[in-house]
Design an enzyme around this catalytic site. Sequence first.
Site, mmCIF file in Angstrom:
data_model
loop_
_atom_site.group_PDB
_atom_site.id
_atom_site.type_symbol
_atom_site.label_atom_id
_atom_site.label_comp_id
_atom_site.label_asym_id
_atom_site.label_seq_id
_atom_site.Cartn_x
_atom_site.Cartn_y
_atom_site.Cartn_z
ATOM 1 N N ASP A 1 4.207 10.181 0.974
ATOM 2 C CA ASP A 1 3.051 10.658 0.200
ATOM 3 C C ASP A 1 2.581 12.036 0.660
ATOM 4 O O ASP A 1 1.402 12.261 0.909
ATOM 5 C CB ASP A 1 1.885 9.668 0.320
ATOM 6 C CG ASP A 1 2.301 8.236 0.073
ATOM 7 O OD1 ASP A 1 1.741 7.336 0.729
ATOM 8 O OD2 ASP A 1 3.205 8.013 -0.752
ATOM 9 N N GLU B 1 0.504 7.008 -10.609
ATOM 10 C CA GLU B 1 -0.290 7.261 -9.382
ATOM 11 C C GLU B 1 0.018 8.659 -8.875
ATOM 12 O O GLU B 1 0.687 9.435 -9.543
ATOM 13 C CB GLU B 1 0.058 6.222 -8.324
ATOM 14 C CG GLU B 1 1.540 6.115 -8.027
ATOM 15 C CD GLU B 1 1.940 4.771 -7.411
ATOM 16 O OE1 GLU B 1 1.092 3.888 -7.200
ATOM 17 O OE2 GLU B 1 3.142 4.612 -7.131
HETATM 18 C C1 6LW Z 1 0.477 5.207 -2.281
HETATM 19 C C2 6LW Z 1 0.957 5.080 -3.689
HETATM 20 C C3 6LW Z 1 2.088 4.141 -3.542
HETATM 21 O O1 6LW Z 1 -0.898 5.299 -2.226
HETATM 22 O O2 6LW Z 1 2.115 3.571 -2.340
HETATM 23 O O3 6LW Z 1 3.825 2.857 -4.281
HETATM 24 C C4 6LW Z 1 0.934 3.907 -1.647
HETATM 25 N N1 6LW Z 1 2.909 3.848 -4.445
HETATM 26 O O4 6LW Z 1 1.347 6.325 -4.251
HETATM 27 C C5 6LW Z 1 1.239 4.039 -0.187
HETATM 28 O O5 6LW Z 1 2.334 4.888 0.014
#
Ligand code: 6LW
Length: 504
Positions: A15, A188
């Site tokens: 991330d 996301e």
């Molecule tokens: C992050 C999100 C995700 O906040 O996992 O699977 C979380 N997607 O983008 C932690 O890496």
Amino acid sequence: MTTLFNPLLNGFHPDPSVVRVGDDWFLATSTFEYLPGIPIHRSSDFENWELIGHVATREGQLAVADVPTAGGAWAPTLRHRDGVFHLVITDAMGRGMLHFTATDAAGPWSDGDLILRQDGTGSVDGIDPDIAWGEDDTVYITFSGLLLSGEGVGQHLGIQQVRVDLDRHIALEEPRSLWSGTGGQFPEAPHLYPVDGRWYLMIAEGGTERGHGISIARGDSPEGPFETAPQNPLVSARSTIRPVQNTGHGDLVIGPDGTWLCVLLGVRPRSMTRAFSALGRETFVTAVRWEDDGWPAIDPVLLHARPGTRVDIDFSTVRELDREWIAVRQTPGSIADLDARADALVLHGDGRTLDDPRPVFLGRRQEHLTNAVTVAVDVSAGVGGLAVRYDERFHVEIEAGGGAVVARAVVADLVQEWTAPVASDVLELHIESRPPHAGGGFPRTSDVFHLAVTADGVRQELAQIDGRFLSSETAESFTGRVIGAYAVTGDIVVTRWTAEGDDE
Ligand code: 6LW
């Protein structure tokens, strides 16, 4: 761009968010239940990155002490404005969506303020917050709407946005829905960018596993409406045999040569057939080109492995821990005693084992696919050893004390042990991760752990363990392998730590 090393940051650093300030670049990544939390790396050439500090170094900045596995510090956004670094992040299943500031990226950082609802209660529910300033200095928090509870992830609400009063940390409206991608699951990791008079909204979708990808849309306002790019996804390794998989969760920045770059997460499975990712999600970089139609194109991620590394720490010469050490749901300083002896680090066992949520375990990320760690210990006054940890349910260790050495594999509810007597309490414990050798009986889809002990100059291998068991795909964890010394009971005296590895 092809000269840049890839991964940019080896070992679990998912991330990534990046910001340029003058002639320096700063990277922030997720750390989940580990402390110190949210490392900040700095580079002046985008090649060499120095760990300059962490955002969360003090109790209370993150509420990870009792957070479920892989909760905690999820997905920062790092920005800089008027001399102040801003970092927004979700302390998942912890404090909620937080805003940290610092004038120096190395710290100290603020205690972290909740982005509150309009009525000043509770935080705005969501993950992957982005912070951006509109032309009129309006502050936008754009995030992936997600109802989190103590048990974990709830309902996904798509990409949402609120205008906030950053002085009072109050949301000025209820969350509004924005563009939520092209239909992939889990939209996301949103980031907003003003470019040439337009606003671009870049997101991840498809989930952080093999279906992961990056999509983008644009509009005339940071509040939308947004039109989707015709060529989405801009990035994805899904259904390919590329050596870097799960690519997604990106952030854009102008690099040293004035061209745009995208930092993003990816994994390096050892081989391509149903392969397993030992190290977890690492930070990568790839080139971005702006086309004549005003849309960006992002190149596939190319591997360019860094040279191997060697770490050699003689604790008779060390009086403070370096920044790479991490511990689980507690700070390294709360378990590592460098004062008890002038020539060693002492770990004081209190009965907690590696199955506990807060073990007496002092670790470092595994950064290379082929890796060898040796720890020199005196176990005359305790029981402990050397472990590779994914989490409290997936770990492999070689443990000594009381005249015996035990190699152990803990895989969910399965435990296997190999025990040997040992005539000395002054030992070297070894855990090596190596590619499977032909005819060794292990699949080519991962590595193999070799667990050994050296006593009185004689080395004995106790066990070989399939590396698939400690991988993102098996542990289903957001973190990655962390290798560390640990104590269960009594005092474990650690005199030396050596680790070397490469990506050959
Ligand atoms: C992050 C999100 C995700 O906040 O996992 O699977 C979380 N997607 O983008 C932690 O890496």
